[in-house]
Design a protein around this motif. Sequence first.
Motif, short mmCIF file in Angstrom:
data_model
loop_
_atom_site.label_atom_id
_atom_site.label_comp_id
_atom_site.label_asym_id
_atom_site.label_seq_id
_atom_site.Cartn_x
_atom_site.Cartn_y
_atom_site.Cartn_z
N LEU A 201 0.84 -1.20 0.00
CA LEU A 201 0.00 0.00 0.00
C LEU A 201 0.87 1.25 0.00
O LEU A 201 0.63 2.20 -0.77
CB LEU A 201 -0.92 -0.03 1.22
CG LEU A 201 -1.91 1.11 1.34
CD1 LEU A 201 -2.86 1.10 0.16
CD2 LEU A 201 -2.70 0.99 2.62
N PHE A 202 1.92 1.24 0.86
CA PHE A 202 2.83 2.38 0.88
C PHE A 202 3.49 2.55 -0.49
O PHE A 202 3.59 3.65 -1.02
CB PHE A 202 3.91 2.19 1.95
CG PHE A 202 3.45 2.59 3.32
CD1 PHE A 202 3.47 3.93 3.68
CD2 PHE A 202 2.97 1.66 4.21
CE1 PHE A 202 3.03 4.32 4.93
CE2 PHE A 202 2.54 2.05 5.46
CZ PHE A 202 2.57 3.38 5.82
N ILE B 188 1.13 4.08 -3.00
CA ILE B 188 0.91 5.52 -2.83
C ILE B 188 2.14 6.30 -3.27
O ILE B 188 2.04 7.32 -3.95
CB ILE B 188 0.54 5.81 -1.37
CG1 ILE B 188 -0.87 5.29 -1.13
CG2 ILE B 188 0.63 7.28 -1.07
CD1 ILE B 188 -1.35 5.47 0.25
N TRP B 189 3.32 5.77 -2.94
CA TRP B 189 4.54 6.45 -3.36
C TRP B 189 4.60 6.51 -4.89
O TRP B 189 4.92 7.54 -5.47
CB TRP B 189 5.75 5.69 -2.80
CG TRP B 189 7.04 6.28 -3.24
CD1 TRP B 189 7.65 7.38 -2.73
CD2 TRP B 189 7.87 5.82 -4.31
NE1 TRP B 189 8.81 7.63 -3.40
CE2 TRP B 189 8.97 6.70 -4.38
CE3 TRP B 189 7.79 4.76 -5.22
CZ2 TRP B 189 9.97 6.54 -5.32
CZ3 TRP B 189 8.79 4.62 -6.14
CH2 TRP B 189 9.87 5.50 -6.19
N PRO C 25 -3.65 5.45 -6.27
CA PRO C 25 -3.05 4.44 -5.38
C PRO C 25 -3.90 3.19 -5.30
O PRO C 25 -3.35 2.07 -5.29
CB PRO C 25 -3.01 5.13 -4.01
CG PRO C 25 -3.11 6.54 -4.28
CD PRO C 25 -3.75 6.74 -5.60
N ALA D 202 -2.39 8.38 13.61
CA ALA D 202 -3.35 8.74 12.57
C ALA D 202 -4.43 9.65 13.15
O ALA D 202 -4.81 10.66 12.54
CB ALA D 202 -3.99 7.48 11.99
N SER E 225 -2.41 -3.41 10.10
CA SER E 225 -2.60 -2.87 8.76
C SER E 225 -3.78 -1.91 8.72
O SER E 225 -3.77 -0.98 7.92
CB SER E 225 -2.72 -3.98 7.71
OG SER E 225 -3.51 -5.01 8.16
N ALA F 211 -2.18 1.23 9.89
CA ALA F 211 -1.28 1.73 8.84
C ALA F 211 -2.10 2.37 7.73
O ALA F 211 -1.74 3.43 7.20
CB ALA F 211 -0.43 0.60 8.30
N LEU F 212 -3.23 1.74 7.38
CA LEU F 212 -4.10 2.28 6.33
C LEU F 212 -4.63 3.65 6.75
O LEU F 212 -4.65 4.60 5.95
CB LEU F 212 -5.24 1.29 6.09
CG LEU F 212 -6.27 1.63 5.05
CD1 LEU F 212 -5.59 1.89 3.74
CD2 LEU F 212 -7.25 0.50 4.90
N VAL G 176 -1.85 6.16 6.41
CA VAL G 176 -1.57 6.47 5.01
C VAL G 176 -2.65 7.41 4.46
O VAL G 176 -2.36 8.39 3.78
CB VAL G 176 -1.53 5.16 4.20
CG1 VAL G 176 -1.69 5.45 2.73
CG2 VAL G 176 -0.25 4.44 4.46
N LEU H 45 -2.20 10.88 5.80
CA LEU H 45 -0.99 11.55 5.30
C LEU H 45 -1.16 12.00 3.85
O LEU H 45 -0.78 13.09 3.47
CB LEU H 45 0.21 10.62 5.41
CG LEU H 45 0.86 10.51 6.78
CD1 LEU H 45 2.01 9.53 6.72
CD2 LEU H 45 1.35 11.86 7.23
N TRP H 46 -1.75 11.12 3.02
CA TRP H 46 -1.77 11.41 1.59
C TRP H 46 -3.16 11.47 0.99
O TRP H 46 -3.31 11.56 -0.21
CB TRP H 46 -0.96 10.35 0.85
CG TRP H 46 0.49 10.44 1.16
CD1 TRP H 46 1.23 11.57 1.17
CD2 TRP H 46 1.37 9.38 1.53
NE1 TRP H 46 2.51 11.27 1.52
CE2 TRP H 46 2.63 9.94 1.73
CE3 TRP H 46 1.20 8.01 1.68
CZ2 TRP H 46 3.72 9.18 2.10
CZ3 TRP H 46 2.29 7.25 2.04
CH2 TRP H 46 3.54 7.84 2.25
#
Lengths: 214, 318
Positions: free
Chosen positions: A104-105, A108-109, A127, B147, B306, B309-310, B313, B316-317
């Motif tokens: 996933l990272f 997105i990168w 992504p 998060a 996860s 983490a999701l 993410v 962040l983006w």
Amino acid sequence: MKIVIEALIVLLILTNLKLIASSRLSACIRVVAVQGVLLGLMPLIAGQEALTLRIAALSGLTMLLKGVVFPWLLLKTLRSANVRREIEPFVGYAASLMIGAGLLFLAIWMSRQLPMPFAVTSPLIMPLAFFTMMIGLFAVISRRKAITQVLGYLVMENGIYAFGLVFAQHEPLLVELGILLDAFMAVFVMGITIFHINREFDHIDADRLSALKG
Amino acid sequence: MTDLSVLLGPISALVLAPLIPGIINRTKAVVAGRTGQSLLQLYADLLRLFRKGAVYSRTTSWVFKAGPVAGLSCMAVSLAMLPLGGVPGAMAFTGDLIVMVYLMGLSRFFTAAAAMDTGSAFEGMGASREVQFSVLAEPALLVGLAAVALAAGPAGLFDAGPVVNGFRSLSEIYHQLTLSVWANDGAILLLAAAALFIVALTENCRIPVDDPNTHLELTMIHEVMVLDHSGPDFGMILYAAALKLWFFLALLSGLLIPVRSENLWINGISTIIGIFFLAVGVGLVESVMARLRLLRIPQLLAGALSLSALALVLVLWG
């Protein structure tokens, strides 16, 4: 509107993670069906322009094929092949989830390295498309049963479809239909192949095919 | 007013925490069609244990006696930093959430060390399991809270000086979790809350991970580490466990109930009601689920990791 699209994207990402974390094959097939229906909903909701007949037909056909026809075909194959679970995958489930988070990272990168030529409905669609393709590839290489590999192929195709969604307004209908028809034929043929492999060898472990001698 | 309300969090935790296991047990009993024990059972148990004397094995050292004391004091200190919804904790400083998580780690270390000090093979096995699962639960907790911190937006209100975005006190982060944050980033907060719920079940040895009622040494995790403690020591362990449960449910409740009015008492009391509802939820989960196989637990925790983490993410983006 934005929150609905983001919720859809998050659900799609979760279906991907669920696919690589579950060992029951019928659950995997259902997850891929749900993913297909969610993807079919995307152009209806995420469309920047007014709803046209073309987009409605495209998403209806997608939902019908990916949500009903493919799962039905695969569940039928599963019943005839008489397997329930992926017993020994090449990569374990906890490790698969960790790799999924890593992918996933990476997705997105990657999508941040690619500037978009026009405005996209949500910055997360790109992504999502990359992530879905990678998860499909990962399922193909990390699982032993032929059915999971077919599912991986389908998920990869879903990723390509999600990629196409970004360009849905700029892409001719014929291309979309062609891709759908290709996927349909592939699943159809693979279903029949799995059935025959199973009848011949009593199992559908694809890795043992490489031991065959001509 | 403000000075008094700062004490609301720690005092309500110290007084009400033993009620939470009672609520969970009552929920399980009602679902199973039994009457169940009194809601105040743990208070009675604690009183009984604190009146008793302790028995120490001749093979143990001071480490064994330090375990329960260190466990209880770590929990008490981290409760002082815990915000109760919109009510700030008694101590709030930049980065206190990391201190809190590592205070939990310290208490876990002392419990595990006390278990190994007895030289019992069973207790060593329990300690090994507890530490193994916390390796996966801790990052899930920290990443989930990070998060939430980023979703809550840049530092504001009672901010003392320039602080890097996201690395602030937990009280301030929770203070900014208003309804508008939910409207904007609801998906992120839900993901983090789901991860926190799994971590809460793991850390408190509730059912999908560990069965608090079992006394079969081969399946238990937390219970097996405290088999040799008796009297006041065991009372301290039970009380610390109740405080830990309160701590995690308060974190979740503050996240899920975005009541941030001007009146701090309304904020605090709505969060406490939320904690009680979450306890009922934990009881329901325990009623409908079976304990997972030991080998499946790392997978559950990797799922929690996860999810957070999701969430990170996305914030962040996204």
